[in-house]
Design a protein around this motif. Structure first.
Motif, short mmCIF file in Angstrom:
data_model
loop_
_atom_site.label_atom_id
_atom_site.label_comp_id
_atom_site.label_asym_id
_atom_site.label_seq_id
_atom_site.Cartn_x
_atom_site.Cartn_y
_atom_site.Cartn_z
N ILE A 1 0.84 -1.20 0.00
CA ILE A 1 0.00 0.00 0.00
C ILE A 1 0.87 1.25 0.00
O ILE A 1 0.61 2.24 -0.71
CB ILE A 1 -0.94 -0.01 1.22
CG1 ILE A 1 -2.00 -1.12 1.06
CG2 ILE A 1 -1.62 1.35 1.40
CD1 ILE A 1 -2.85 -1.34 2.29
N MET A 2 1.95 1.23 0.78
CA MET A 2 2.81 2.41 0.89
C MET A 2 3.59 2.68 -0.40
O MET A 2 3.94 3.82 -0.66
CB MET A 2 3.76 2.25 2.06
CG MET A 2 3.09 2.37 3.42
SD MET A 2 2.10 3.88 3.60
CE MET A 2 3.33 5.16 3.39
N VAL A 3 3.88 1.66 -1.19
CA VAL A 3 4.52 1.92 -2.49
C VAL A 3 3.64 2.85 -3.30
O VAL A 3 4.10 3.86 -3.86
CB VAL A 3 4.76 0.61 -3.26
CG1 VAL A 3 5.19 0.92 -4.70
CG2 VAL A 3 5.85 -0.23 -2.60
N ARG A 4 2.38 2.52 -3.38
CA ARG A 4 1.45 3.34 -4.16
C ARG A 4 1.34 4.76 -3.58
O ARG A 4 1.37 5.75 -4.30
CB ARG A 4 0.06 2.68 -4.17
CG ARG A 4 -0.89 3.34 -5.17
CD ARG A 4 -2.06 3.95 -4.43
NE ARG A 4 -3.08 4.37 -5.38
CZ ARG A 4 -3.32 5.62 -5.70
NH1 ARG A 4 -2.57 6.58 -5.18
NH2 ARG A 4 -4.28 5.93 -6.54
N ILE A 5 1.25 4.86 -2.25
CA ILE A 5 1.09 6.16 -1.61
C ILE A 5 2.35 7.02 -1.80
O ILE A 5 2.26 8.21 -2.13
CB ILE A 5 0.77 5.98 -0.11
CG1 ILE A 5 -0.63 5.34 0.04
CG2 ILE A 5 0.85 7.30 0.63
CD1 ILE A 5 -0.97 4.97 1.46
N ILE A 6 3.53 6.42 -1.57
CA ILE A 6 4.76 7.18 -1.67
C ILE A 6 4.96 7.70 -3.09
O ILE A 6 5.30 8.88 -3.30
CB ILE A 6 5.97 6.32 -1.24
CG1 ILE A 6 5.92 6.06 0.26
CG2 ILE A 6 7.28 7.01 -1.62
CD1 ILE A 6 5.98 7.31 1.12
N VAL A 7 4.76 6.84 -4.08
CA VAL A 7 4.93 7.28 -5.46
C VAL A 7 3.97 8.42 -5.77
O VAL A 7 4.36 9.43 -6.38
CB VAL A 7 4.70 6.10 -6.43
CG1 VAL A 7 4.67 6.59 -7.88
CG2 VAL A 7 5.80 5.05 -6.27
N ASP A 8 2.73 8.30 -5.30
CA ASP A 8 1.73 9.33 -5.59
C ASP A 8 2.10 10.66 -4.94
O ASP A 8 2.06 11.71 -5.60
CB ASP A 8 0.36 8.86 -5.09
CG ASP A 8 -0.78 9.62 -5.74
OD1 ASP A 8 -1.95 9.27 -5.51
OD2 ASP A 8 -0.51 10.60 -6.47
N ILE A 9 2.46 10.66 -3.66
CA ILE A 9 2.71 11.94 -3.00
C ILE A 9 3.99 12.59 -3.52
O ILE A 9 4.08 13.82 -3.57
CB ILE A 9 2.75 11.80 -1.47
CG1 ILE A 9 3.91 10.92 -1.01
CG2 ILE A 9 1.43 11.28 -0.94
CD1 ILE A 9 4.07 10.88 0.51
N VAL A 10 4.98 11.79 -3.94
CA VAL A 10 6.22 12.39 -4.45
C VAL A 10 5.99 13.04 -5.81
O VAL A 10 6.43 14.17 -6.05
CB VAL A 10 7.35 11.34 -4.52
CG1 VAL A 10 8.57 11.90 -5.26
CG2 VAL A 10 7.77 10.90 -3.12
N VAL A 11 5.29 12.35 -6.72
CA VAL A 11 5.06 12.95 -8.04
C VAL A 11 4.11 14.14 -7.92
O VAL A 11 4.23 15.12 -8.67
CB VAL A 11 4.51 11.91 -9.05
CG1 VAL A 11 5.53 10.82 -9.31
CG2 VAL A 11 3.18 11.31 -8.60
#
Length: 450
Positions: A346-356
């Protein structure tokens, strides 16, 4: 013996359990005995497995009725674990009580179990003995060999990839009796050594091989691979033991020793070829060239990353994103992929989203911000407009090209679908694929600020 479904509360642990050094006198004492020494970590792992997957349906609990009691003759660890999950206060220490309570709160704990009912101890004894005393000349449980374990686990392990390579080489060079003999010797006695070699991405890259499912992918013509493969299998079948290839430095030293046998980088194929097992002796399939972590050392070297990430994005540092993004990212990096694969996925998806998204806000990107695919795509086009950076090939492939099993919709499923069960290998692959993108974005933010 007959089978019956019984409530966990109706089961009594065996006070004469052979696991105890001496008979116990109560349920609490029996549980404490099972938790002694190294027993506690094992029961905690068993508790997690039961909550995550349920009880093993291939191994039933054996009980013996004595008056109003149902004494557990086989399966005391499982029943003790169930009782601890239902009533953590049975654990002898507050720390263990908290741990069992936390595991129990994370899912469903079975209340009834399927049991086999034995008339007495003598009736059950022969079967319990077979269960715990080894192979017994084939009558008991015959353990799998390392090769059998590897085959059951699929092609993801280095040993099974080594086995896949031996299949391919045997088919490629069926006319080379000496090579085939060395391959057979390695497969029989040194398969883990070969796995250690090709598990190293530097070795794979210099040999020009990679793995795609059930296929071996070669960057060089088959005939140009013959010399190095003959040397490799001859050495592994002979004098090159595990002690000579155990470390990365030793494997690099070996590559230097066989430099004259390696195919020249100038001989690389324009398009790599895939060979699938025994069918590889037929005409190979030419595939579209895709730069991955297993291919093309002739390209610009990518940023060095660990071969095996234990924690999410462990090789990535972000210094130019906003403070909140940085804080969330650093907290996510503490996640152990093996211990918490669901949260990590779940955090992979969240981290990628908030960084981009953070980058888009800081740098004023307006286009392609309507969905996650667009936001990742906008970032990729900014940091890799020519799409020629090998380190970003995974991010391009997984987010924009809908190739393979780990496409972008998988990230959404990890968050929104409770039928999605992420494998640690998938989480690790996604972390390695998107990590370079996060680094490139962070560096771009720094560059734009100057």
């Amino acid at each position: 013996m007959k089978q019956a479904s019984m409530h966990v509360a109706s089961l009594t642990l065996d006070e004469m359990n052979p696991r105890h050094s001496q008979p116990t006198k109560s349920l609490e004492e029996s549980i404490a005995a099972l938790l002694e020494e190294k027993g506690a970590p094992k029961l905690l792992r068993l508790a997690r497995s039961i909550v995550d997957r349920g009880l093993n349906p291939t191994e039933l609990i054996v009980v013996m009725p004595v008056g109003d009691l149902n004494i557990v003759l086989e399966g005391n660890r499982r029943v003790a674990t169930l009782k601890l999950l239902h009533k953590p206060s049975l654990a002898p220490t507050e720390q263990l009580q908290r741990k069992f309570a936390a595991i129990a709160a994370s899912g469903e704990v079975p209340r009834r179990v399927q049991c086999v009912v034995a008339e007495n101890r003598q009736h059950a004894a022969p079967w319990i003995k077979l269960r715990h005393t080894g192979e017994n000349d084939g009558v008991g449980v015959v353990k799998w060999s390392p090769a059998e374990i590897s085959r059951f686990g699929g092609r993801s392990t280095p040993t099974e990839k080594a086995r896949l390579l031996t299949d391919a080489v045997s088919a490629w060079f069926a006319d080379d009796e000496e090579l085939i003999a060395d391959v057979a010797a390695v497969r029989e006695n040194r398969i883990t050594n070969l796995g250690r070699m090709i598990g190293d991405p530097d070795v794979r890259g210099r040999l020009g091989i990679s793995f795609d499912g059930e296929s071996v992918v070669s960057d060089f013509p088959k005939d140009r691979m013959r010399q190095i493969l003959a040397r490799l299998f001859h050495d592994l079948a002979g004098t090159v033991s595990v002690d000579k290839i155990k470390t990365k430095r030793q494997r690099n030293s070996y590559l230097q020793q066989v430099e004259d046998d390696l195919p020249k980088l100038s001989e690389r194929l324009d398009e790599p070829q895939r060979f699938s097992g025994a069918a590889s002796s037929a005409s190979p399939e030419t595939i579209k060239k895709v730069e991955t972590s297993e291919s093309s050392p002739a390209k610009t070297p990518r940023r060095k990353r660990p071969d095996f990430e234990k924690r999410l994005f462990q090789s990535v540092s972000l210094r130019n994103v906003s403070l909140r993004t940085s804080e969330v990212f650093e907290e996510a990096k503490r996640l152990s992929i093996d211990e918490m694969p669901n949260v990590a996925a779940i955090m992979v998806r969240i981290i990628v989203d908030i960084v981009v998204t953070d980058a888009a806000d800081q740098l004023g990107w307006k286009r392609g911000q309507n969905d996650l695919k667009g936001r990742i795509g906008a970032a990729l086009h900014q940091v890799d407009p020519a799409q020629d950076k090998p380190a970003l090939s995974g991010a391009w492939r997984f987010s924009q090209k809908d190739e393979g099993a780990l496409v972008l919709k998988t990230l959404h499923q990890f968050v929104h679908s409770w039928q999605a069960n992420p494998l640690t290998s998938e989480v690790r692959k996604l972390s390695l694929a998107y990590g370079p993108l996060l680094t490139e974005i962070d560096e771009l933010i720094e560059k734009k600020r100057r």
